[in-house]
Design a protein around this motif. Structure first.
Motif, PDB file in Angstrom:
ATOM      1  N   ASP A 123      17.352 -24.350 -31.434  1.00  0.00           N
ATOM      2  CA  ASP A 123      17.119 -25.391 -31.133  1.00  0.00           C
ATOM      3  C   ASP A 123      18.296 -26.497 -31.484  1.00  0.00           C
ATOM      4  N   ASP A 124      18.771 -26.206 -32.747  1.00  0.00           N
ATOM      5  CA  ASP A 124      19.859 -26.703 -33.247  1.00  0.00           C
ATOM      6  C   ASP A 124      21.028 -27.145 -32.364  1.00  0.00           C
ATOM      7  N   ALA A 125      21.308 -25.634 -31.880  1.00  0.00           N
ATOM      8  CA  ALA A 125      22.464 -25.673 -31.130  1.00  0.00           C
ATOM      9  C   ALA A 125      22.500 -26.212 -29.902  1.00  0.00           C
ATOM     10  N   ILE A 126      21.379 -25.997 -29.160  1.00  0.00           N
ATOM     11  CA  ILE A 126      20.974 -26.757 -27.797  1.00  0.00           C
ATOM     12  C   ILE A 126      21.139 -28.250 -28.010  1.00  0.00           C
ATOM     13  N   SER A 127      20.583 -28.869 -28.957  1.00  0.00           N
ATOM     14  CA  SER A 127      20.511 -30.253 -29.050  1.00  0.00           C
ATOM     15  C   SER A 127      22.075 -30.626 -29.465  1.00  0.00           C
ATOM     16  N   ARG A 128      22.730 -29.991 -30.089  1.00  0.00           N
ATOM     17  CA  ARG A 128      24.158 -30.487 -30.604  1.00  0.00           C
ATOM     18  C   ARG A 128      25.280 -29.953 -29.679  1.00  0.00           C
ATOM     19  N   GLY A 129      25.069 -29.017 -28.758  1.00  0.00           N
ATOM     20  CA  GLY A 129      25.894 -28.539 -27.880  1.00  0.00           C
ATOM     21  C   GLY A 129      26.908 -27.548 -28.679  1.00  0.00           C
ATOM     22  N   SER A 130      26.447 -27.064 -29.556  1.00  0.00           N
ATOM     23  CA  SER A 130      27.453 -26.278 -30.611  1.00  0.00           C
ATOM     24  C   SER A 130      27.541 -24.665 -30.215  1.00  0.00           C
ATOM     25  N   VAL A 131      28.205 -24.096 -30.915  1.00  0.00           N
ATOM     26  CA  VAL A 131      28.224 -22.763 -30.728  1.00  0.00           C
ATOM     27  C   VAL A 131      27.879 -21.897 -31.719  1.00  0.00           C
ATOM     28  N   VAL A 132      27.103 -20.731 -31.399  1.00  0.00           N
ATOM     29  CA  VAL A 132      26.582 -19.768 -32.657  1.00  0.00           C
ATOM     30  C   VAL A 132      26.935 -18.628 -32.028  1.00  0.00           C
ATOM     31  N   GLY A 133      26.937 -17.783 -33.240  1.00  0.00           N
ATOM     32  CA  GLY A 133      27.341 -16.164 -33.133  1.00  0.00           C
ATOM     33  C   GLY A 133      26.174 -15.279 -33.458  1.00  0.00           C
ATOM     34  N   ILE A 134      26.016 -14.344 -32.289  1.00  0.00           N
ATOM     35  CA  ILE A 134      24.794 -13.494 -32.134  1.00  0.00           C
ATOM     36  C   ILE A 134      24.901 -12.015 -32.202  1.00  0.00           C
ATOM     37  N   GLU A 135      24.346 -11.387 -32.848  1.00  0.00           N
ATOM     38  CA  GLU A 135      23.962  -9.741 -32.675  1.00  0.00           C
ATOM     39  C   GLU A 135      23.097  -9.488 -31.491  1.00  0.00           C
ATOM     40  N   TYR A 136      23.708  -8.904 -30.344  1.00  0.00           N
ATOM     41  CA  TYR A 136      22.558  -8.821 -29.444  1.00  0.00           C
ATOM     42  C   TYR A 136      22.482  -7.435 -29.082  1.00  0.00           C
ATOM     43  N   ALA A 137      21.269  -7.118 -29.057  1.00  0.00           N
ATOM     44  CA  ALA A 137      21.031  -5.674 -28.501  1.00  0.00           C
ATOM     45  C   ALA A 137      20.621  -5.543 -27.067  1.00  0.00           C
ATOM     46  N   SER A 138      21.556  -4.662 -26.401  1.00  0.00           N
ATOM     47  CA  SER A 138      21.581  -4.531 -24.890  1.00  0.00           C
ATOM     48  C   SER A 138      20.365  -3.840 -24.318  1.00  0.00           C
ATOM     49  N   GLY A 139      20.029  -4.419 -23.510  1.00  0.00           N
ATOM     50  CA  GLY A 139      18.677  -3.899 -22.805  1.00  0.00           C
ATOM     51  C   GLY A 139      18.937  -2.724 -21.933  1.00  0.00           C
TER      52      GLY A 139
ATOM     53  N   PRO B  33      24.442 -22.412 -26.393  1.00  0.00           N
ATOM     54  CA  PRO B  33      23.069 -22.361 -25.640  1.00  0.00           C
ATOM     55  C   PRO B  33      22.903 -23.728 -25.033  1.00  0.00           C
ATOM     56  N   ARG B  34      22.326 -23.636 -24.086  1.00  0.00           N
ATOM     57  CA  ARG B  34      22.085 -24.733 -22.801  1.00  0.00           C
ATOM     58  C   ARG B  34      20.634 -25.138 -22.895  1.00  0.00           C
ATOM     59  N   SER B  35      19.860 -24.319 -22.767  1.00  0.00           N
ATOM     60  CA  SER B  35      18.379 -24.473 -22.331  1.00  0.00           C
ATOM     61  C   SER B  35      17.676 -22.950 -22.449  1.00  0.00           C
ATOM     62  N   SER B  36      16.241 -23.087 -22.533  1.00  0.00           N
ATOM     63  CA  SER B  36      15.407 -22.028 -22.833  1.00  0.00           C
ATOM     64  C   SER B  36      14.346 -22.050 -21.666  1.00  0.00           C
ATOM     65  N   PHE B  37      13.813 -20.896 -21.664  1.00  0.00           N
ATOM     66  CA  PHE B  37      12.716 -20.812 -20.560  1.00  0.00           C
ATOM     67  C   PHE B  37      11.956 -19.572 -20.935  1.00  0.00           C
TER      68      PHE B  37
ATOM     69  N   ASN C 128       7.267 -22.234 -29.001  1.00  0.00           N
ATOM     70  CA  ASN C 128       8.208 -21.597 -29.592  1.00  0.00           C
ATOM     71  C   ASN C 128       9.702 -21.408 -28.916  1.00  0.00           C
ATOM     72  N   LEU C 129       9.657 -22.123 -27.680  1.00  0.00           N
ATOM     73  CA  LEU C 129      10.847 -22.226 -27.142  1.00  0.00           C
ATOM     74  C   LEU C 129      11.676 -22.996 -27.582  1.00  0.00           C
ATOM     75  N   PRO C 130      13.179 -22.906 -27.732  1.00  0.00           N
ATOM     76  CA  PRO C 130      14.209 -23.379 -28.275  1.00  0.00           C
ATOM     77  C   PRO C 130      14.421 -24.985 -27.376  1.00  0.00           C
ATOM     78  N   GLY C 131      14.638 -25.672 -27.810  1.00  0.00           N
ATOM     79  CA  GLY C 131      15.255 -26.842 -27.280  1.00  0.00           C
ATOM     80  C   GLY C 131      14.271 -28.133 -27.585  1.00  0.00           C
ATOM     81  N   ALA C 132      14.309 -29.199 -26.808  1.00  0.00           N
ATOM     82  CA  ALA C 132      13.608 -30.540 -27.044  1.00  0.00           C
ATOM     83  C   ALA C 132      12.036 -30.221 -26.340  1.00  0.00           C
ATOM     84  N   HIS C 133      11.096 -30.305 -27.168  1.00  0.00           N
ATOM     85  CA  HIS C 133       9.797 -30.305 -26.696  1.00  0.00           C
ATOM     86  C   HIS C 133       8.949 -31.405 -27.408  1.00  0.00           C
ATOM     87  N   ALA C 134       7.753 -31.832 -26.842  1.00  0.00           N
ATOM     88  CA  ALA C 134       7.236 -33.040 -27.441  1.00  0.00           C
ATOM     89  C   ALA C 134       6.069 -31.949 -28.425  1.00  0.00           C
ATOM     90  N   GLN C 135       6.471 -31.406 -29.285  1.00  0.00           N
ATOM     91  CA  GLN C 135       5.542 -30.293 -30.294  1.00  0.00           C
ATOM     92  C   GLN C 135       4.240 -30.953 -30.640  1.00  0.00           C
TER      93      GLN C 135
END
Length: 283
Positions: free
Chosen positions: A145-161, A173-177, A103-110
């Motif tokens: 996942d699409d943004a990481i592979s394309r190097g594109s920009v996304v807009g998010i609504e993010y709840a502060s922790g 987005p660049r990568s995930s872990f 379920n991690l975004p990015g390139a994986h051998a699913q």
């Protein structure tokens, strides 16, 4: 680079049951199967025959004959007559880890991940069940996942922790872990004008930015958790004193070839030299 202590231990545990199933095999054939030299296999065999169960008498040690006719015969495997199998708890832990990885975004051998999950299910105890509920983030993961592979920009609504606030951000987005079961995205944040890490379960919404994307974000430096690929890491030569030999068994280091040790200008008899990979020069 030479192998690590855990890698050799894994081979030693697999060696005895395999040799027992292939009685009379030659040293050359066995070495070829395990993809090691004949010299290394001989060292492994000499190591095994001094291993056993408490008491360590002649009848409590692994008994292997291999020095007479270049053929290997396991006379007494002690407790290593069958390959080790995963317990139900170990299967569950691996299965859950693979589910998170899938379920991690990015390139994986699913396909490979799904295949491994099926094989683990076949290995598990029939009474073992996993009652785990995971939030459906398939749409979010697909967008990231699409943004990481394309190097594109996304807009998010993010709840502060740390505050009861939802912020609008534009990120690249660049990568995930994953850490402790939570999935994180490493991205350039145009609001902070710096690299930031976002937890996916705190992303309320996510959508591609359709207008002209901002200038390409600076490359920056990935956090250590993301730089575990040996091909992208540097290697340091360290000297380990005799009283610190435990490092060879507990840390990801490998003993260095003698030529590397001689080049360091120190006497290897006072200890050993080992190589360790590192992600940042600051380390």
């Amino acid at each position: 680079m030479s192998e690590t202590a855990p890698e050799r231990l894994s081979r030693l545990l697999a060696l005895v049951p395999w040799l027992r199933a292939h009685d009379g095999i030659t040293i050359a054939e066995a070495a070829s199967h395990f993809q090691i030299s004949e010299e290394q296999l001989s060292k492994d065999l000499w190591q095994l025959i001094v291993c056993g169960i408490p008491g360590y008498g002649p009848d409590q040690l692994v008994d292997i004959q291999f020095w007479d006719d270049d053929r290997i015969h396991v006379l007494n495997p002690i407790t290593l007559e069958r390959p080790l199998r995963l317990t139900g708890e170990e299967v569950a832990a691996l299965h859950l880890g693979l589910r998170v990885l899938n379920n991690l975004p990015g390139a994986h051998a699913q396909q490979s991940i799904l295949s491994a999950m099926v094989k683990l299910e076949d290995l598990g105890e029939t009474t073992l069940t996993l009652g785990i509920t995971m939030a459906d983030q398939s749409s979010l993961i697909a967008t990231l996942d699409d943004a990481i592979s394309r190097g594109s920009v996304v807009g998010i609504e993010y709840a502060s922790g740390h505050a009861d606030v939802i912020e609008m951000r534009r990120i690249q987005p660049r990568s995930s872990f994953s850490v402790d079961g939570f999935v994180y995205v490493h991205a350039w944040c145009f609001l902070a004008d710096d690299v930031r890490t976002f937890r996916t379960d705190r992303i309320v919404s996510c959508s591609p930015v359709l207008d002209d994307a901002p200038p390409s974000a600076p490359a920056g430096e990935d956090p250590p958790a993301l730089r575990r690929d040996p091909e992208n890491m540097s290697t340091a030569l360290i000297h380990i004193a005799p009283e610190a030999f435990w490092i060879l068994d507990s840390e990801p280091v490998v003993q260095a070839p003698e030529t590397s040790a001689e080049g360091a200008g120190e006497d290897p008899e006072d200890g050993v030299f080992a190589e360790i990979r590192y992600a940042s020069d600051n380390w």
